[in-house]
Design a protein around this motif. Structure first.
Motif, PDB file in Angstrom:
ATOM      1  N   THR A  16       0.840  -1.199   0.000  1.00  0.00           N
ATOM      2  CA  THR A  16       0.000   0.000   0.000  1.00  0.00           C
ATOM      3  C   THR A  16       0.876   1.251   0.000  1.00  0.00           C
ATOM      4  OG1 THR A  16      -1.655  -1.178   1.316  1.00  0.00           O
ATOM      5  CG2 THR A  16      -1.865   1.203   1.186  1.00  0.00           C
ATOM      6  N   HIS A  17       0.505   2.201  -0.852  1.00  0.00           N
ATOM      7  CA  HIS A  17       1.142   3.517  -0.869  1.00  0.00           C
ATOM      8  C   HIS A  17       0.044   4.564  -0.904  1.00  0.00           C
ATOM      9  CE1 HIS A  17       5.103   1.757  -1.872  1.00  0.00           C
ATOM     10  NE2 HIS A  17       4.422   0.951  -2.661  1.00  0.00           N
ATOM     11  N   SER A  18       0.200   5.646  -0.162  1.00  0.00           N
ATOM     12  CA  SER A  18      -0.794   6.717  -0.208  1.00  0.00           C
ATOM     13  C   SER A  18      -0.088   8.069  -0.218  1.00  0.00           C
ATOM     14  CB  SER A  18      -1.763   6.626   0.973  1.00  0.00           C
ATOM     15  OG  SER A  18      -1.091   6.778   2.201  1.00  0.00           O
ATOM     16  N   PHE A  19      -0.750   9.043  -0.846  1.00  0.00           N
ATOM     17  CA  PHE A  19      -0.196  10.380  -0.990  1.00  0.00           C
ATOM     18  C   PHE A  19      -1.321  11.397  -0.828  1.00  0.00           C
ATOM     19  CE2 PHE A  19       2.071   7.356  -3.611  1.00  0.00           C
ATOM     20  CZ  PHE A  19       3.394   7.565  -3.273  1.00  0.00           C
ATOM     21  N   HIS A  20      -0.997  12.531  -0.241  1.00  0.00           N
ATOM     22  CA  HIS A  20      -1.976  13.605  -0.140  1.00  0.00           C
ATOM     23  C   HIS A  20      -1.258  14.944  -0.105  1.00  0.00           C
ATOM     24  CE1 HIS A  20      -0.944  14.215   4.085  1.00  0.00           C
ATOM     25  NE2 HIS A  20      -1.177  12.933   4.331  1.00  0.00           N
ATOM     26  N   LEU A  21      -1.993  15.975  -0.429  1.00  0.00           N
ATOM     27  CA  LEU A  21      -1.465  17.325  -0.353  1.00  0.00           C
ATOM     28  C   LEU A  21      -1.584  17.869   1.065  1.00  0.00           C
ATOM     29  CD1 LEU A  21      -3.044  18.833  -3.604  1.00  0.00           C
ATOM     30  CD2 LEU A  21      -0.684  18.033  -3.299  1.00  0.00           C
ATOM     31  N   GLU A  22      -0.816  18.877   1.369  1.00  0.00           N
ATOM     32  CA  GLU A  22      -0.936  19.605   2.623  1.00  0.00           C
ATOM     33  C   GLU A  22      -1.729  20.891   2.368  1.00  0.00           C
ATOM     34  OE1 GLU A  22      -0.011  18.272   5.352  1.00  0.00           O
ATOM     35  OE2 GLU A  22       1.171  16.623   4.479  1.00  0.00           O
ATOM     36  N   GLN A  23      -2.266  21.446   3.424  1.00  0.00           N
ATOM     37  CA  GLN A  23      -2.998  22.703   3.266  1.00  0.00           C
ATOM     38  C   GLN A  23      -2.102  23.791   2.667  1.00  0.00           C
ATOM     39  OE1 GLN A  23      -5.408  23.920   6.692  1.00  0.00           O
ATOM     40  NE2 GLN A  23      -5.407  21.804   7.412  1.00  0.00           N
ATOM     41  N   SER A  24      -0.828  23.748   3.002  1.00  0.00           N
ATOM     42  CA  SER A  24       0.103  24.752   2.479  1.00  0.00           C
ATOM     43  C   SER A  24       0.289  24.621   0.963  1.00  0.00           C
ATOM     44  CB  SER A  24       1.454  24.628   3.176  1.00  0.00           C
ATOM     45  OG  SER A  24       1.985  23.317   3.022  1.00  0.00           O
ATOM     46  N   ASP A  25       0.060  23.429   0.416  1.00  0.00           N
ATOM     47  CA  ASP A  25       0.145  23.240  -1.028  1.00  0.00           C
ATOM     48  C   ASP A  25      -0.988  23.960  -1.752  1.00  0.00           C
ATOM     49  OD1 ASP A  25       2.403  21.508  -0.953  1.00  0.00           O
ATOM     50  OD2 ASP A  25       1.090  19.839  -0.388  1.00  0.00           O
ATOM     51  N   LEU A  26      -2.052  24.227  -0.998  1.00  0.00           N
ATOM     52  CA  LEU A  26      -3.249  24.840  -1.584  1.00  0.00           C
ATOM     53  C   LEU A  26      -3.496  26.218  -0.994  1.00  0.00           C
ATOM     54  CD1 LEU A  26      -5.309  21.559  -1.298  1.00  0.00           C
ATOM     55  CD2 LEU A  26      -4.554  22.591  -3.442  1.00  0.00           C
ATOM     56  N   ASP A  27      -2.406  26.893  -0.652  1.00  0.00           N
ATOM     57  CA  ASP A  27      -2.477  28.245  -0.084  1.00  0.00           C
ATOM     58  C   ASP A  27      -3.329  28.298   1.178  1.00  0.00           C
ATOM     59  OD1 ASP A  27      -0.922  29.282  -2.195  1.00  0.00           O
ATOM     60  OD2 ASP A  27      -2.699  29.389  -3.474  1.00  0.00           O
ATOM     61  N   GLY A  28      -3.281  27.208   1.954  1.00  0.00           N
ATOM     62  CA  GLY A  28      -3.993  27.174   3.218  1.00  0.00           C
ATOM     63  C   GLY A  28      -5.478  26.952   3.107  1.00  0.00           C
ATOM     64  N   GLU A  29      -5.980  26.718   1.899  1.00  0.00           N
ATOM     65  CA  GLU A  29      -7.410  26.507   1.698  1.00  0.00           C
ATOM     66  C   GLU A  29      -7.825  25.151   2.250  1.00  0.00           C
ATOM     67  OE1 GLU A  29     -10.626  25.951  -1.960  1.00  0.00           O
ATOM     68  OE2 GLU A  29      -8.469  25.975  -2.342  1.00  0.00           O
ATOM     69  N   ILE A  30      -8.908  25.123   3.016  1.00  0.00           N
ATOM     70  CA  ILE A  30      -9.442  23.850   3.497  1.00  0.00           C
ATOM     71  C   ILE A  30     -10.569  23.431   2.562  1.00  0.00           C
ATOM     72  CG2 ILE A  30     -10.674  22.665   5.349  1.00  0.00           C
ATOM     73  CD1 ILE A  30      -9.164  24.264   7.367  1.00  0.00           C
ATOM     74  N   ASN A  31     -10.252  22.468   1.738  1.00  0.00           N
ATOM     75  CA  ASN A  31     -11.215  21.864   0.825  1.00  0.00           C
ATOM     76  C   ASN A  31     -11.013  20.366   0.942  1.00  0.00           C
ATOM     77  OD1 ASN A  31     -12.172  20.563  -1.629  1.00  0.00           O
ATOM     78  ND2 ASN A  31     -12.462  22.615  -2.479  1.00  0.00           N
ATOM     79  N   THR A  32     -12.003  19.662   1.496  1.00  0.00           N
ATOM     80  CA  THR A  32     -11.804  18.251   1.804  1.00  0.00           C
ATOM     81  C   THR A  32     -11.578  17.412   0.552  1.00  0.00           C
ATOM     82  OG1 THR A  32     -14.215  18.030   1.941  1.00  0.00           O
ATOM     83  CG2 THR A  32     -13.015  18.260   4.019  1.00  0.00           C
ATOM     84  N   ASN A  33     -12.112  17.829  -0.591  1.00  0.00           N
ATOM     85  CA  ASN A  33     -11.837  17.088  -1.819  1.00  0.00           C
ATOM     86  C   ASN A  33     -10.372  17.229  -2.218  1.00  0.00           C
ATOM     87  OD1 ASN A  33     -14.473  16.223  -2.029  1.00  0.00           O
ATOM     88  ND2 ASN A  33     -15.085  17.796  -3.492  1.00  0.00           N
ATOM     89  N   HIS A  34      -9.854  18.447  -2.155  1.00  0.00           N
ATOM     90  CA  HIS A  34      -8.460  18.684  -2.515  1.00  0.00           C
ATOM     91  C   HIS A  34      -7.494  18.011  -1.533  1.00  0.00           C
ATOM     92  CE1 HIS A  34      -9.638  22.633  -4.776  1.00  0.00           C
ATOM     93  NE2 HIS A  34     -10.082  21.553  -5.361  1.00  0.00           N
ATOM     94  N   LEU A  35      -7.967  17.761  -0.314  1.00  0.00           N
ATOM     95  CA  LEU A  35      -7.117  17.132   0.705  1.00  0.00           C
ATOM     96  C   LEU A  35      -7.283  15.617   0.756  1.00  0.00           C
ATOM     97  CD1 LEU A  35      -7.549  19.745   3.590  1.00  0.00           C
ATOM     98  CD2 LEU A  35      -5.568  19.458   2.086  1.00  0.00           C
ATOM     99  N   SER A  36      -8.013  15.055  -0.214  1.00  0.00           N
ATOM    100  CA  SER A  36      -8.155  13.589  -0.293  1.00  0.00           C
ATOM    101  C   SER A  36      -6.796  12.917  -0.412  1.00  0.00           C
ATOM    102  CB  SER A  36      -8.983  13.196  -1.521  1.00  0.00           C
ATOM    103  OG  SER A  36     -10.319  13.584  -1.426  1.00  0.00           O
ATOM    104  N   GLN A  37      -6.738  11.663   0.017  1.00  0.00           N
ATOM    105  CA  GLN A  37      -5.525  10.898  -0.249  1.00  0.00           C
ATOM    106  C   GLN A  37      -5.764   9.970  -1.434  1.00  0.00           C
ATOM    107  OE1 GLN A  37      -4.132   8.123   2.747  1.00  0.00           O
ATOM    108  NE2 GLN A  37      -6.185   7.702   3.497  1.00  0.00           N
TER     109      GLN A  37
END
Length: 284
Positions: A135-156
């Motif tokens: 198993t391998h998983s990857f996700h973005l950090e909030q800082s990658d999205l200019d601090g925006e909290i969007n649960t879709n964008h923060l999916s793994q």
């Protein structure tokens, strides 16, 4: 080595996928546990089929629960799951805290409270959880999205590999997040060797990003979604089919490039240890 069985459940506009190594049932993994279709529950399936080993008190034990996205359609069955089944390990995106999640949501549901409990409780590493699949998983950090909290964008995004075959479960990633996560060499490398792609965001148009397929050449795309009712769903199966290699796969004796739970019901994919793959409907 046996086989790895992958059940993509028909749960309407939601997602729930069982990863089941048939010779290692103690290491079964449930990827998301949301939705419902005609009264079907992934939790009741696990309990009624009696496929999980029991703990010392006789309660079924699930090897791992993975949640790809912090929206209700990915974890609505969690209260029932925790009541009826012991969860051994978890894999949840670590790019948002429980408090931030609660602050972000309009409603703090019972299911969300259970998610936050898992986030705050399952913080250690289970060194004895060693499944025969990788198993391998990857996700973005909030800082990658200019601090925006969007649960879709923060999916793994999750990759499951066994016997030389690879499954990609892309959560609810949307185009802006794909642009960021495709900058990672590891993600592109795993996409390059992906055989089965679970379409991001239930196959909706806002989860589609053409650049994915600069690095991904699957033999089939699977969409987990309800009946077509919105413009965001229309035409997407054909759009994904355009990126599938060759004639696709054999399903019910017919060549298919895209499978959907809305038309094909519960879908069973089997990865054999020798690298062969098969596709069928799953009887529940």
């Amino acid at each position: 080595m046996g086989k790895l069985q992958i059940a993509i459940f028909d749960v309407g506009a939601a997602q729930s996928i069982l990863i089941f190594p048939n010779e290692q049932p103690s290491h079964a993994r449930l990827v998301d546990c949301g939705g419902e279709s005609d009264g079907f529950s992934p939790v009741e399936f696990l309990v009624s089929k009696n496929i999980l080993p029991k703990n010392t008190s006789g309660k079924p034990r699930l090897g791992n629960l993975t949640i790809t996205n912090y929206d209700q359609d990915h974890f609505s069955w969690l209260p029932d799951l925790r009541e009826k089944i012991e969860i051994w390990t978890t894999r949840l995106p670590k790019n948002i805290s429980s408090q931030e999640l609660k602050d972000h949501k309009d409603e703090i549901t019972d299911a969300l409270k259970h998610v936050c409990y898992l986030k705050d409780t399952y913080t250690g590493t289970a060194t004895d959880f060693k499944p025969i699949y990788t198993t391998h998983s990857f996700h973005l950090e909030q800082s990658d999205l200019d601090g925006e909290i969007n649960t879709n964008h923060l999916s793994q995004i999750l990759f499951i590999e066994f016997g030389g075959s690879k499954l990609c479960v892309a959560g609810d990633l949307e185009a802006p997040a794909w642009e960021k996560i495709l900058q990672r060499a590891e993600v592109k490398s795993h996409l390059l060797s992906t055989d089965v792609l679970i379409a991001p965001h239930h196959g909706r148009d806002n989860g589609y990003h053409e650049a994915i397929f600069d690095n991904c050449f699957p033999e089939v795309v699977i969409i987990s979604d309800k009946d077509i009712m919105h413009d965001t769903q229309g035409g997407m199966a054909q759009k994904y089919a355009n990126h599938v290699l060759g004639d696709g796969i054999s399903f019910g004796g017919i060549s298919r490039k895209v499978l959907t739970t809305r038309s094909d019901g519960h879908i069973l994919v089997e990865f054999e240890s020798d690298g062969t793959r098969s596709y069928d409907t799953l009887a529940t």
